[in-house]
Each structure stands twice: as C-alpha cells, then as structure tokens.
Scaffold this motif. Structure first.
Motif, mmCIF file in Angstrom:
data_model
loop_
_atom_site.group_PDB
_atom_site.id
_atom_site.type_symbol
_atom_site.label_atom_id
_atom_site.label_comp_id
_atom_site.label_asym_id
_atom_site.label_seq_id
_atom_site.Cartn_x
_atom_site.Cartn_y
_atom_site.Cartn_z
ATOM 1 N N ARG A 168 0.703 -1.176 -0.102
ATOM 2 C CA ARG A 168 -0.090 -0.006 0.062
ATOM 3 C C ARG A 168 0.876 1.116 -0.145
ATOM 4 N NH1 ARG A 168 -2.377 0.335 4.429
ATOM 5 N NH2 ARG A 168 -1.792 -1.564 5.735
ATOM 6 N N TRP A 169 2.028 1.060 -0.469
ATOM 7 C CA TRP A 169 2.822 2.377 -0.451
ATOM 8 C C TRP A 169 3.144 2.796 -1.862
ATOM 9 C CZ3 TRP A 169 5.296 4.984 3.085
ATOM 10 C CH2 TRP A 169 6.389 5.857 2.720
ATOM 11 N N GLY A 170 2.356 3.963 -1.988
ATOM 12 C CA GLY A 170 1.916 4.681 -3.150
ATOM 13 C C GLY A 170 1.608 6.130 -3.083
ATOM 14 N N ARG A 171 1.155 6.907 -4.047
ATOM 15 C CA ARG A 171 0.698 8.046 -4.014
ATOM 16 C C ARG A 171 -0.292 8.643 -5.077
ATOM 17 N NH1 ARG A 171 6.338 8.987 -5.930
ATOM 18 N NH2 ARG A 171 6.349 9.897 -8.008
ATOM 19 N N SER A 172 -0.902 9.372 -4.927
ATOM 20 C CA SER A 172 -1.842 9.958 -6.063
ATOM 21 C C SER A 172 -1.084 10.906 -6.981
ATOM 22 C CB SER A 172 -2.856 10.744 -5.449
ATOM 23 O OG SER A 172 -2.603 12.067 -5.018
ATOM 24 N N LYS A 173 -1.809 10.941 -8.212
ATOM 25 C CA LYS A 173 -1.052 11.890 -9.143
ATOM 26 C C LYS A 173 -0.602 13.370 -8.809
ATOM 27 C CE LYS A 173 -3.288 9.471 -13.194
ATOM 28 N NZ LYS A 173 -3.948 9.410 -14.224
ATOM 29 N N TYR A 174 -1.255 13.781 -7.793
ATOM 30 C CA TYR A 174 -1.173 15.226 -7.203
ATOM 31 C C TYR A 174 -0.404 15.311 -6.154
ATOM 32 C CZ TYR A 174 -5.140 15.157 -10.384
ATOM 33 O OH TYR A 174 -6.082 14.832 -11.452
ATOM 34 N N ALA B 272 -9.202 1.351 1.389
ATOM 35 C CA ALA B 272 -10.468 2.162 0.955
ATOM 36 C C ALA B 272 -10.013 3.487 0.307
ATOM 37 C CB ALA B 272 -11.049 2.544 2.242
ATOM 38 N N GLU B 273 -8.633 3.716 0.572
ATOM 39 C CA GLU B 273 -7.870 5.090 -0.255
ATOM 40 C C GLU B 273 -7.587 4.526 -1.422
ATOM 41 O OE1 GLU B 273 -6.104 8.198 3.046
ATOM 42 O OE2 GLU B 273 -5.363 6.183 2.816
ATOM 43 N N ILE B 274 -6.842 3.438 -1.260
ATOM 44 C CA ILE B 274 -6.461 2.678 -2.564
ATOM 45 C C ILE B 274 -7.514 2.417 -3.831
ATOM 46 C CG2 ILE B 274 -5.257 0.917 -3.809
ATOM 47 C CD1 ILE B 274 -3.388 0.768 -1.397
ATOM 48 N N ALA B 275 -8.736 1.951 -3.133
ATOM 49 C CA ALA B 275 -9.782 1.849 -4.349
ATOM 50 C C ALA B 275 -10.407 2.738 -4.459
ATOM 51 C CB ALA B 275 -10.826 1.003 -3.266
ATOM 52 N N ALA B 276 -10.699 3.969 -3.817
ATOM 53 C CA ALA B 276 -10.865 5.301 -4.222
ATOM 54 C C ALA B 276 -10.018 5.758 -5.316
ATOM 55 C CB ALA B 276 -11.137 6.306 -3.169
ATOM 56 N N LEU B 277 -8.741 5.775 -5.189
ATOM 57 C CA LEU B 277 -7.691 6.366 -6.205
ATOM 58 C C LEU B 277 -7.786 5.523 -7.476
ATOM 59 C CD1 LEU B 277 -4.566 7.132 -3.894
ATOM 60 C CD2 LEU B 277 -6.147 8.732 -5.084
ATOM 61 N N GLN B 278 -8.023 4.310 -7.511
ATOM 62 C CA GLN B 278 -8.159 3.430 -8.709
ATOM 63 C C GLN B 278 -9.389 3.828 -9.303
ATOM 64 O OE1 GLN B 278 -7.359 -0.316 -6.951
ATOM 65 N NE2 GLN B 278 -5.456 -0.488 -7.336
ATOM 66 N N LYS B 279 -10.413 3.973 -8.632
ATOM 67 C CA LYS B 279 -11.665 4.141 -9.225
ATOM 68 C C LYS B 279 -11.804 5.385 -10.171
ATOM 69 C CE LYS B 279 -16.601 4.607 -8.301
ATOM 70 N NZ LYS B 279 -17.723 4.791 -7.143
ATOM 71 N N LEU C 96 -4.544 7.322 -9.002
ATOM 72 C CA LEU C 96 -3.136 6.695 -8.539
ATOM 73 C C LEU C 96 -2.216 6.862 -9.563
ATOM 74 C CD1 LEU C 96 -2.189 4.925 -6.073
ATOM 75 C CD2 LEU C 96 -2.705 2.697 -7.620
ATOM 76 N N SER C 97 -1.040 7.232 -8.804
ATOM 77 C CA SER C 97 -0.016 7.580 -9.801
ATOM 78 C C SER C 97 0.637 6.459 -10.345
ATOM 79 C CB SER C 97 1.174 8.231 -8.996
ATOM 80 O OG SER C 97 2.368 8.426 -9.573
ATOM 81 N N PRO C 98 0.822 6.199 -11.642
ATOM 82 C CA PRO C 98 1.587 5.124 -12.155
ATOM 83 C C PRO C 98 3.133 4.969 -11.702
ATOM 84 C CG PRO C 98 1.446 6.713 -13.660
ATOM 85 C CD PRO C 98 0.852 7.449 -12.524
#
Length: 507
Positions: A295-301, A311-318, A322-324
């Motif tokens: 779960r170590w990631g970041r959003s595009k912003y 839950a945060e990852i699911a929301a970012l993916q939807k 979620l930053s590639p």
C-alpha cells in the motif's frame, strides 16, 4: 550579547542570560506561526521548549545525547565535554588547551558518559597527511575518567553505550609496534618494512595502525574479532540493552548477539538483500499483501509516497488518480539493507532499503537501474513498515534515530527534520510523517516562523529533542538558534546556571 525568548506574542529581550537559570517558554493558544497545514498550538502547552543558545557557546556548543525524561544531557560547551544531571547539576570535564572534547553517549542516570578529546585541525593543523587522533574515554560520576589509551587504543569512535552505563562499544586503532610516524621520511619506512614487525603488518594489510572493534564491560576490555563492515555506519549500532550490535556485510545487515554469538539476518518483509537479482528470495511482487510496499503509493497530485488504506487505494483507482509511479505497482529486487539503528533490544531496527526494479528479461550480468531508497522499520518477525523514500520530489534521506520502544523515528529529509510516530498519525493527507516543527506545534510548542530544523537529536524515550534552526543568508544571530523541547506535562524544564553549577559545583 542580548538574547530573546518568545512568550505569548511578544519578544522579550534578556541581557546577560548566560549566567542565569534559563526559563521555560510560555506559549499561548493562537501562536502557531508555521504555514502549510501546520496544526494550531494547543493550550496550555503539553511540555516545554527553551532557548539553549545562552547556555551553549555559538561556535561549538551543542548537545549530543539526552537521557529519557531529560534527566541528564551531555555534549560540548566552550570546547569542553560536560554532563548535566537533575541529581548533581552541571559538571564540565577539564580539557588541556589547545585540545577540545565532547560527550557522545550517556547512561540513563547521567552517571556514565563516553566521549573523546582531540585537537582542532583548523586552528592547529596536523602534520602532512595526518589528522589528530581522538582519545576516547569513559567518564563516571565524581570525576573518574578511563581513557582507552590504557588499552593501547587510539582514534576511538564510540558506537553505543548501554542504558545502565555498564557496556560501551566502539572502534579504534592499535598502533603497530615500531612503526614510524605517518609523515616520516621514506627511508624510515623502507627500513621498517624490512623488519619482522613491518613484514607482519604488510601481510595483514595495514602498516600504520591496526583497526579493531571492541567492547568495554565495566573495567574489562575485549576485542571483537572478525567484525567487518564494508561502508560507513551510523553513529549508534549497539542496542541500549548492551546485548546486541548491528553487523553489515555483503549487502546484508544482521543482529549479532554479543552473549550467544548468533546472527539474525534482517529482511524487508521476508525478502533478503542480495546482489543476484534473479533470486526469488530477494523479490517483492506487486499485489502481494505480505509485501511492505503493498500500500506504499501516491496520487497523481501528491509530492511523496505514503501508506494508503485499502479504501483510499480503491478510491484512487476508481477515480484514476493513483500515480503510475507508485512503488506498489512494480516488482522490486531488494539490493541492500544497510545503515541500521537498533531500538532498546534490537527487536526493531531503522534501516535503509535499497531497491532495484525486478527485470527478468535482463541478464543478471547486466546492471539494473537504480530504484528508490527507503527508510523503513524492520521487526524481528520479518515484517517492515516503510516510513519515507527519496523518489519523486521527496528529496534526499538521512538516517536519524529510533526510540527504545521502536514506535518513534527521527530522520532528515530534504534538509528538514521529520518524525514518524506510530501512535500519532499526521493529519496531512499527503504525508506519512510529520515535520518536527509541526509535531512540536501539535503539543503547543511553537518555534519562530520561517526556520527549518536542520539538525536534531532525540532522547531514547522519543519525548525530548535538541534542535538547531537554520539561519537566513548573512544572518549571524536570531532568537532560538538552538532549542530543547520535551513533550508531556510530567517532564519539567532543566535548571542550570553556568556561574554556579559549572565553576563551583564539581563533584
């Protein structure tokens, strides 16, 4: 020289404070001065914060160790090592001129300190190709000093002291018998190399001094043989229970038990560090829930990575935010685990984790591109928690310290001191850890605005901090250049007076 303390919203000028007891700062609600989501100061403050510059001289004065609960401190003041304790006050250890000295590690009761004496190369340059040796010593309450030179050791660098002050660990050098000085004429060296001592020294790979690691227990000294490290290590590598040390060899770190002689290899989520990238035991795979990077990631912003909830990852993916570039989306090879600092019993360790992308299509003979360097807490079960990395815009990482319980980590990133507390998550949505100044502000302990904490140390209980603030270009003095802060209402500010404690109260 005039000094300033911040009380409420006023700056108070204090003259001649260097000979007076230093007061605690009184901070009120609404004094939060840092911007960018800095939490507002609490009222009343939960702890204290005080200006240390009036006590410590501006050129060399600083603290190097703080005992739990701020029971005692040690460091350097006016070129002399010192210890202050709530039990016996201030003691300065006399140093012959032009030498200087410093306390480095401190026992929890303040009655044992490890330090060194040396000479300033800037004011008294050493001979050609030479540097001044560090004479390491152990100081005990009531003025007893035990120099490691009594064991034939020079250039001592301390790497740990147990909480009870009984076990000290360090590295030093043993002079080669009969060897000339390093700057001696070549003919003297030619003569020495032809002697039996010189031939033996050459066979062992050193001519000037023999490097070694040692343990000092009580009054006993013993060498630790076959202790090899391939690169520079953090200052402290011994656990504070005095029973374990961190060893680094061939990309791997391990916990070495001084009593049993057994090694426990450290792993990053079960993956070991190895230079062979096609080994399955070194690989972290995307989507593996047992991977520390799951779960170590970041959003595009976002500017840096952090641990996200499911839950945060699911929301970012939807929302496709979620930053590639998130590390959780790639397979990684664990290339190295190094620079580890243990907690009290080495059950937890703060380590650098060097990653490289896992590329099965690339031959093991070809160099893999470098990946991010992580700062992570490893446990004795093989688990790990990432704390920070140097990818993206996060900036370079510098190792700090870990508390005795393993729940608090201090480190430096992008020239700013940061703190991670497992029990106090940051309110920011894009960070995994606090800036230290924001962390202190959440306890109502507010620093002057627009100043980075460029360097800091932490007490073993993770509650007290000595920090140094950055200055603006061309600025020589400003309020609060050096500070001491402790969180919690049960820790009282230290009391000291240079005039009384240093000059008249030496046990």
């Amino acid at each position: 020289m005039k000094h300033f303390l911040h009380s409420g919203s006023r700056w108070i000028r204090l003259a001649g404070l260097a000979l007076l007891t230093l007061p605690m700062l009184s901070l009120t609600a609404g004094d939060s001065t840092a911007a960018d989501d800095t939490p507002a100061a609490l009222s009343p403050p939960k702890g204290f914060i005080m200006d240390m510059t009036p006590l410590l001289d501006e050129r060399t004065g600083r603290l190097r160790a703080i005992a739990p609960g701020c029971r005692a401190v040690t460091g350097i003041i006016e070129s002399q090592p010192f210890v202050w304790s709530r039990d016996f006050g201030m003691v300065r250890i006399p140093v012959p001129r032009p030498d200087y000295g410093m306390g480095v590690f401190l026992g929890d009761d303040g009655r044992t300190m490890t330090g060194f004496l040396s000479r300033d190369d800037q004011t008294h340059p050493a001979g050609y190709s030479q540097t001044w040796a560090q004479a390491g010593f152990i100081w005990h309450y009531k003025g007893k000093k035990h120099f490691m030179s009594r064991h034939g050791l020079i250039d001592v660098n301390w790497r740990g002291l147990s909480a009870d002050g009984r076990v000290a660990f360090g590295q030093g050098k043993e002079p080669v018998p009969g060897a000339p000085l390093p700057d001696a004429p070549g003919e003297e060296w030619d003569r020495f190399i032809g002697t039996p001592q010189g031939k033996k020294a050459m066979e062992r790979g050193y001519v000037f001094n023999r490097p070694l690691w040692f343990i000092r227990e009580g009054t006993r000294y013993r060498e630790l043989p076959r202790f090899m490290n391939e690169r520079e290590l953090p200052q402290r590598i011994m656990s504070r229970d005095g029973k374990k040390i961190i060893r680094f060899h061939a990309r791997n770190s391990s916990v070495f038990n001084l009593e049993t002689g057994k090694n426990r290899q450290l792993t990053f989520g079960g993956a070991v560090a190895d230079g062979t990238p096609d080994e399955e035991r070194t690989i972290l795979r995307a989507g593996d829930p047992d991977s520390p990077l799951f779960r170590w990631g970041r959003s595009k912003y976002a500017m840096d990575n952090r641990l996200y909830t499911d839950a945060e990852i699911a929301a970012l993916q939807k929302e496709k935010r979620l930053s590639p570039e998130s590390p959780m989306l790639r397979n990684w090879h664990v290339d190295e685990i190094s620079h580890c600092v243990p907690n009290f019993d080495a059950r937890y360790n703060l380590c650098y984790i060097w990653l490289k992308p896992y590329r099965p299509d690339i031959s093991r003979d070809r160099a893999l591109p470098s990946g991010p360097r992580l700062l992570a807490r490893l446990d004795d079960k093989g688990g790990a928690i990432p704390i920070a990395d140097d990818s993206g815009y996060a900036g370079p990482l510098h190792l700090g310290d870990i508390s005795d319980d393993g729940k608090i980590v201090l480190y430096n990133q992008d020239r700013e001191m940061c703190i991670w507390n497992e029990d106090i998550p940051t309110p920011r949505q894009h960070r995994n850890a606090w800036k230290l100044r924001d962390y202190l502000a959440s306890f109502g302990l507010v620093l002057p605005p627009d100043r980075r904490i460029q360097d800091a140390i932490m007490s073993p209980d993770g509650r007290c901090f000595f920090g140094m603030l950055s200055a603006l270009e061309g600025e020589k003095r400003f309020p609060y250049q050096e500070f001491l802060a402790c969180t919690g209402e049960d820790i009282k500010p230290p009391y000291w007076s240079l005039k009384t404690d240093v000059k008249n109260k030496r046990p």
